[in-house]
Design an enzyme around this catalytic site. Structure first.
Site, mmCIF file in Angstrom:
data_model
loop_
_atom_site.group_PDB
_atom_site.id
_atom_site.type_symbol
_atom_site.label_atom_id
_atom_site.label_comp_id
_atom_site.label_asym_id
_atom_site.label_seq_id
_atom_site.Cartn_x
_atom_site.Cartn_y
_atom_site.Cartn_z
ATOM 1 N N THR B 147 1.094 -1.260 0.070
ATOM 2 C CA THR B 147 0.013 0.134 0.088
ATOM 3 C C THR B 147 0.868 0.999 -0.099
ATOM 4 O O THR B 147 1.540 1.664 -1.008
ATOM 5 C CB THR B 147 -1.123 0.158 1.245
ATOM 6 O OG1 THR B 147 -0.208 -0.286 2.510
ATOM 7 C CG2 THR B 147 -2.011 -1.135 1.168
ATOM 8 N N LYS B 169 3.637 -7.209 3.920
ATOM 9 C CA LYS B 169 3.346 -5.515 3.652
ATOM 10 C C LYS B 169 3.079 -5.086 5.106
ATOM 11 O O LYS B 169 2.405 -5.691 5.758
ATOM 12 C CB LYS B 169 2.382 -5.209 2.578
ATOM 13 C CG LYS B 169 1.082 -5.899 2.827
ATOM 14 C CD LYS B 169 0.231 -4.936 3.553
ATOM 15 C CE LYS B 169 0.060 -3.468 3.301
ATOM 16 N NZ LYS B 169 -0.653 -2.613 4.235
ATOM 17 N N THR B 180 -0.964 -3.369 10.194
ATOM 18 C CA THR B 180 -1.936 -3.667 9.016
ATOM 19 C C THR B 180 -0.974 -4.240 8.228
ATOM 20 O O THR B 180 -0.391 -3.422 7.459
ATOM 21 C CB THR B 180 -2.279 -2.270 8.452
ATOM 22 O OG1 THR B 180 -2.945 -1.580 8.887
ATOM 23 C CG2 THR B 180 -2.901 -2.831 6.958
ATOM 24 N N GLU B 264 5.683 4.393 7.853
ATOM 25 C CA GLU B 264 5.019 5.443 7.010
ATOM 26 C C GLU B 264 5.813 6.730 7.479
ATOM 27 O O GLU B 264 5.652 6.927 8.713
ATOM 28 C CB GLU B 264 3.582 5.655 7.204
ATOM 29 C CG GLU B 264 2.899 4.846 6.180
ATOM 30 C CD GLU B 264 1.301 5.029 6.402
ATOM 31 O OE1 GLU B 264 0.886 5.473 7.643
ATOM 32 O OE2 GLU B 264 0.604 4.600 5.538
ATOM 33 N N ASN B 383 -0.590 10.276 6.785
ATOM 34 C CA ASN B 383 -2.068 9.784 7.502
ATOM 35 C C ASN B 383 -3.203 10.748 7.588
ATOM 36 O O ASN B 383 -4.232 10.369 7.776
ATOM 37 C CB ASN B 383 -1.604 9.105 8.889
ATOM 38 C CG ASN B 383 -0.839 7.822 8.741
ATOM 39 O OD1 ASN B 383 -1.376 7.022 8.300
ATOM 40 N ND2 ASN B 383 0.283 7.870 9.125
ATOM 41 N N SER B 388 -7.738 11.345 1.356
ATOM 42 C CA SER B 388 -8.531 12.327 0.845
ATOM 43 C C SER B 388 -7.807 12.702 -0.350
ATOM 44 O O SER B 388 -7.034 12.261 -0.984
ATOM 45 C CB SER B 388 -8.456 13.653 1.948
ATOM 46 O OG SER B 388 -6.998 13.885 2.588
#
Lengths: 388, 388
Positions: B147, B169, B180, B264, B383, B388
């Site tokens: 992702t 992942k 996740t 991230e 995040n 969006s």
């Protein structure tokens, strides 16, 4: 107003030089006739020296004065740090003709550094000389306890036979069992130390303890309540306990709101209300799980009503709910219904500063609200730059 | 290499169009002779449809194939979402001549949105046609599950009579009871489904479950292990269990490290080792409390060895330790000694990407390491912008 609003109190706030700029030493003095006192402290096992001192000093339900400083938390400073706190209490006691055992001490600022004692003691001497019951003195005290706060937090409430005033500081590290927060509350109520203690614990439980800005619990959290019994219309039987407790709760909730509104780098202040929970404790657990989710908090910063991150946070808890019936509203729009996609998320307006999240667990009749903030670039900036 | 390194496995990775760009559908097929399988799933009570499906499908210890997609988590999608997962399994089963009850499904991506089923099913058809046991197929599969990951995470280990390969992942939302994260592990070991299950649970407990990037637990976490028994030198008695478990643990720890290294927006990857704890569980609790402290994480981002924030986090737990004896080292410098100021914090070098924190509780002989990241501007950016 605030801490000198109630009869029987003096305050002071001066610039000692512990911080690079601004006032940094505050005093609050109870001139009686009663010297009743109660306090709630951090439950962090790494308790700062002033917390260790004050816990002991207040155990008899009496306190005559409080010395507070910003510019240094005096936490993780070992036996020398405790001696510094003791010296601070002794110094103020001598200045005012009190017993050091009746002097409470609060400190806030960086952890793991000794205080500059000559500067602090000089500040206390100056502050003691300027003690006054006027508004300006209360304002100066409220300013002197600020760290990265941008505004003072104060409030006044009243009832039959009492006035209650308070000041608080917070900023970051607002969490369970309170924030890095200090608060001093003064009242002219005629109330026993035991009743004051009970009322304070109940008020803090549903106010400061439900303000959870970043999930971090400080080493220095302290809320002190002092009662003078000096109200001009004191009833010899004392105040009505329930009325007093409710007023105190209202004041604490108001100040908790002010803390969240001014939390470090926040762009949104968020109220997470969990309704129809099996118990109040479960409602609190649900809200706190969401308040601690960095993914939820960054989503709100990005004005993204990401209800999946809300469900995901509640799903990590053991509170009673059925994943196929839970509903979630953000700013009045029920975007999650029966655990799935609800109303159009595009209808949610997150452009304002205030965000209301409602989580309906459909598991009972209890509710609780947790106050928190979003997670922003400014939070990262302020907290990565704080001590460097 | 990775998931086709062990004999008896085919893989595929294709671009179906679920994501705006890049591969997004992966397959892994066990060609036998054994079809033994085990899996560990998220403990989040908001479990995504594919988790609900796969939990049921694997309950008999058998799985013939796994279908994985990025570009959508199929979580919080209710009964229609579960039907989508069922359709996915049926479609792959038909393509390969299997029973749908032997097909596992994994999804990752946004929560609360239905999958684009025509696109997904077309992707599965294409992928099934390209199944292969070559390296390129394994690499394509590892790419298709990403992702916001920036690189693939894979590994291969081996022992007497077995090879184990894996792909994973992660990215954000790496937390307790896994991230996740999705991971598929393949082995040609001759091992029973029960032993495979036991080994996988032990391996995950001390690897993925100790990678705690942001404290958030996903709705989709899944680690699947498939065993074919196809190793050319298979011992009829099966592999040595302890040797197999240790190799599997090593592989999972290696992949967990890769997840944290690519989390991230992270600028530092942090290993928090708690030593001399009363129990391993307490050591884990201590490390996890620090890993969840936003104040600690922002300090590391700011290259500030703020040991007060480490102590403050440990102080919120109930693990056994004495605040006056606890020691903390950051990158080899014991900056907190006996709960107070230790070596000069200026000696700590945080300019590199790797950070080692050691917390000595002086309470016993157990230890555990939690892997985490710092909290950075990029984390907030990624995040807050994700959906969006």
């Amino acid at each position: 107003m605030s801490i000198t609003a109630a009869a029987g109190f003096q305050a002071a706030g001066v610039t000692a030089g512990l911080k690079s700029a601004g006032k940094d030493v505050a005093l609050v003095r109870n001139t009686g006739p009663d010297k009743h006192a109660a306090a709630v402290f951090t439950t962090n096992r790494i308790a700062a020296a002033p917390v260790q001192w004050s816990r002991q000093a207040i155990s008899d339900g009496r306190a005559d004065a409080v010395a507070l400083n910003s510019g240094g938390a005096n936490a993780c400073t070992g036996a020398p740090g405790f001696a510094d706190t003791h010296t601070t209490a002794e110094h103020l006691a001598e200045s005012l003709g009190l017993s050091d055992a009746d002097v409470l001490v609060c400190s806030t600022g960086l952890i793991g550094e000794r205080l500059n004692m000559p500067v602090l003691l000089d500040g206390i001497t100056s502050a003691a000389e300027t003690l006054s019951n006027d508004d300006a003195a209360a304002t100066a005290a409220a300013e002197a306890i600020l760290t990265t706060d941008t505004v003072t937090k104060t409030g006044v409430v009243g009832g039959r036979g009492f006035t209650i005033g308070g000041m608080a500081k917070g900023a970051g590290m607002l969490a369970p069992g309170m924030a890095t927060m200090l608060s001093v509350i003064t009242t002219d109520a005629s109330i026993s130390a035991a009743d004051l203690d009970a009322a304070l614990r109940e008020a803090v439980r549903v106010s400061f303890n439900r303000a959870d800005s970043d999930g971090c619990m400080s080493t220095n959290d302290t809320v002190i309540a002092l009662a003078s019994g000096a109200h001009p219309e004191t009833d010899p039987a004392g105040v009505d306990y329930a009325e007093f407790r409710d007023a105190l709760t209202q004041l604490c909730q108001d100040m908790a709101q002010q803390l969240i509104a001014d939390a470090e780098g926040a762009a949104h202040q968020i109220a997470i209300r969990t309704v129809n929970a099996a118990t109040e404790e479960q409602a609190e657990t649900s809200g706190r799980a969401v308040a601690r989710s960095n993914l939820f908090k960054t989503a709100i910063f990005g004005r993204d009503p990401n209800w999946g991150r809300i469900l995901s946070a509640v799903g990590t808890t053991d509170v009673e709910f059925d994943p196929t019936t839970i509903d979630v509203a953000v700013n009045g729009i029920w975007i999650c219904q029966a655990g799935g996609i609800g109303a159009d998320r595009g209808l949610v307006d997150l452009s304002g500063r205030e965000v209301d999240v409602v989580i309906d667990l459909h598991a009972g009749g209890a509710e609780a609200t947790i106050l928190t903030n979003d997670l922003t670039h400014d939070y990262v900036h302020e907290n990565s730059a704080y001590s460097s």
